[in-house]
Design an enzyme around this catalytic site. Structure first.
Site, PDB file in Angstrom:
ATOM      1  N   GLY A 107     -37.390 100.162 105.777  1.00 24.55           N
ATOM      2  CA  GLY A 107     -37.329 100.297 107.225  1.00 24.55           C
ATOM      3  C   GLY A 107     -37.794  98.979 107.801  1.00 24.55           C
ATOM      4  CE  LYS A 134     -36.042  87.743 107.674  1.00 21.70           C
ATOM      5  NZ  LYS A 134     -34.815  87.191 107.086  1.00 21.70           N
ATOM      6  CG  ASP A 142     -47.516  88.908 105.767  1.00 23.21           C
ATOM      7  OD1 ASP A 142     -46.317  89.248 105.885  1.00 23.21           O
ATOM      8  OD2 ASP A 142     -47.848  87.754 105.432  1.00 23.21           O
ATOM      9  N   GLY A 143     -45.979  91.745 107.519  1.00 24.98           N
ATOM     10  CA  GLY A 143     -45.163  91.811 108.735  1.00 24.98           C
ATOM     11  C   GLY A 143     -44.775  90.461 109.289  1.00 24.98           C
ATOM     12  NE  ARG A 154     -31.355  89.010 111.943  1.00 28.95           N
ATOM     13  CZ  ARG A 154     -32.107  89.863 111.236  1.00 28.95           C
ATOM     14  NH1 ARG A 154     -32.236  91.110 111.609  1.00 28.95           N
ATOM     15  NH2 ARG A 154     -32.732  89.467 110.153  1.00 28.95           N
ATOM     16  CG  ASP A 160     -32.162  97.072 102.594  1.00 30.45           C
ATOM     17  OD1 ASP A 160     -31.653  97.108 101.463  1.00 30.45           O
ATOM     18  OD2 ASP A 160     -33.093  96.299 102.887  1.00 30.45           O
ATOM     19  CG  ASN A 161     -30.722  92.962 103.526  1.00 34.78           C
ATOM     20  OD1 ASN A 161     -31.442  93.397 104.420  1.00 34.78           O
ATOM     21  ND2 ASN A 161     -31.213  92.330 102.474  1.00 34.78           N
ATOM     22  CG  ASP A 221     -32.400  90.512 106.532  1.00 30.17           C
ATOM     23  OD1 ASP A 221     -33.181  89.568 106.765  1.00 30.17           O
ATOM     24  OD2 ASP A 221     -32.798  91.623 106.134  1.00 30.17           O
TER      25      ASP A 221
END
Ligand code: AMP
Ligand code: MG
Length: 464
Positions: A93, A116, A128-129, A182, A264-265, A274
């Site tokens: 996710g 992103k 870590d996001g 993006r 997922d990409n 991505d």
């Protein structure tokens, strides 16, 4: 709020809210120690009416994530699953990004501004996001080069450096951080459908199919609303298969290796997005891989068509939740022909020659592939020399290709001085690393901005 946007054509949207109950979770952006503007895509900003923002306003929206007018009040992390290197992973996710805003372009198509590196979400797991500044620069370089080569890709809208130190196992660390925005035609992926199939939520799957067809794939709302599930599934798969085939063809003709073609990409629109460990292949070597962790070569250069087809099959399997298999299988079987046609068409385009008839077009392209494999002629050089009418190999299999080429009419104006220059425009790893090194070692951004300008000029020449 609305008065900080001078340009009148910004058309904020929030179509995602119609499906947010099952696909999104409200999240907040991280509070970054710094926000230094490194890239603003004014060309893209003009297209959506945001070119009038000054730098401070830009940073407020794309570094601090103040909402844009008439769009989302709160960022949304999107839910999805996916096959990663063919292993199903339900634990993914948006783990370091979110959907920030939506809008319409002049043609009325829905666009997403997604991030992103904007901070952790419920899907970050142990991550870590964050995004490294190098990762952001690499995504910018990939998207600009792919656009110049005619690939339908997301656009890198903004890069803001965020002043944190990141630790990465596969990069010299600590390393600098950034948040990227993006612009793309949605963020609905094959993995978005797979998740709904996995949790057996057919009702939501039907709603997602409708959203995708109407908002992202240009289908008529009334027609789609009236469709029973079986027809809906078939219509969606029939839209996806030729787009995925064209995406694969566009990667091959660009000499591009995405590197992580996980489900997922893969966007449901077939738009490329991505970018992680991507590389352009120096030569036509089918086994060339981009990601150092792709030990088996699953996502190698030459296996990308097969991979896109496999991804379409995963969409079909997800659609089985609402439809019978047999018609879906028949649609999947259309991939090979769609791929071949797209590959030939795009190859001729890059070569700068007009189509003749299907048999001689295919023969030309196959001879070109044989020649590139046999000679290891760099891909960029091959297209540059022959498109400029200056290719001459002297021996087989070059002669065989040249004889076929001579029967095709040139299709591109060659008056630009690019064609009489001595080097093709390219985006090979050594140059990418050198552009990054200038930033990392001297904070010198000139090689990057010069490269973007050169790539854009190249794009203009290619589409002349
Ligand atoms: P990717 O391979 O970049 O498409 O990412 C696969 C999954 O890992 C997605 O769910 C991402 O959101 C998540 N992810 C990747 N990097 C990070 C990170 N640094 N922090 C949190 N989640 C991440
Ligand atoms: Mg991803």
């Amino acid at each position: 709020m609305a008065d900080d946007i001078q340009d009148k054509s910004w058309q904020g949207e929030s179509a995602i809210l119609s499906i947010a109950d099952f696909i999104a979770d409200p999240v907040a952006a991280a509070d970054f120690p710094e926000a230094i503007l490194r890239w603003r895509n004014d060309r893209a900003a003009r297209d959506i009416g945001l070119a009038g923002l000054d730098d401070a306003q830009w940073i407020a929206h794309f570094g601090r994530f103040q909402p844009l007018p008439d769009s989302l009040a709160t960022p949304l992390a999107l839910r999805y699953h996916g096959h990663q290197f063919r292993v199903y992973n339900p634990d993914i996710g948006d783990g370091r990004g979110f959907l920030f805003a939506q809008c319409r372009d002049d043609a009325g198509r829905l666009l997403d501004l997604g991030t992103k590196g904007s901070g952790t979400t419920p899907y970050s797991r142990s991550g870590d996001g964050r995004l490294t500044l190098k990762g952001a620069v690499r995504e910018l370089l990939a998207t600009e080069m792919l656009a110049a080569l005619g690939v339908a890709t997301s656009r890198t809208f903004s890069i803001v450096e965020t002043g944190e130190q990141l630790w990465r196992g596969d990069e010299p660390s600590p390393t600098r951080s950034a948040v990227l925005v993006r612009l793309s035609h949605g963020h609905i992926r094959i993995g978005s459908f797979q998740r709904l199939a996995a949790i057996d939520d057919g009702a939501s799957l039907i709603r997602l199919a409708r959203y995708s067809l109407v908002e992202l794939l240009g289908h008529d709302r009334a027609t789609i609303d009236a469709m029973p599930p079986q027809a809906l599934a078939e219509t969606l798969l029939a839209a996806m298969v030729p787009r995925a085939a064209d995406l694969a063809a566009s990667y091959m003709v660009a000499g591009f290796v995405h590197g992580v073609l996980n489900s997922d990409n893969i966007a449901i629109t077939g738009e490329s997005f991505d970018y992680g460990p991507w590389r352009f292949a120096p030569t036509w070597a089918p086994a060339f891989t981009a990601a150092y962790f792709d030990h088996g070569g699953l996502y190698s250069f030459g296996r990308q068509p097969e991979t896109l087809h496999w991804n379409c099959a995963q969409l079909a399997i997800a659609l089985r939740t609402i439809a019978d298999a047999q018609p879906l299988i028949a649609i999947l079987e259309g991939f090979a022909d769609a791929y071949r046609d797209a590959f030939v068409k795009r190859f001729l385009w890059r070569l700068g020659v007009a189509a003749r008839d299907p048999a001689s077009d295919l023969a030309l392209v196959e001879a070109a592939e044989r020649m590139m494999v046999a000679t290891s002629l760099p891909i960029d050089r091959f297209f540059f020399a022959y498109a400029a009418g200056r290719g001459a190999s002297g021996d087989e299999p070059g002669r065989a290709f040249e004889e076929l080429l001579a029967r095709h009419r040139p299709a591109r104006a060659l008056d630009d001085r690019y064609w009489s220059g001595d080097a093709p425009q390219a985006m090979l790893i050594d140059e990418v690393e050198a552009i990054w090194a200038a930033i990392a070692e001297r904070d010198d951004w000139t090689p990057l901005t010069d490269k973007i300008a050169a790539v854009r000029a190249f794009g203009a020449v290619m589409s002349a």
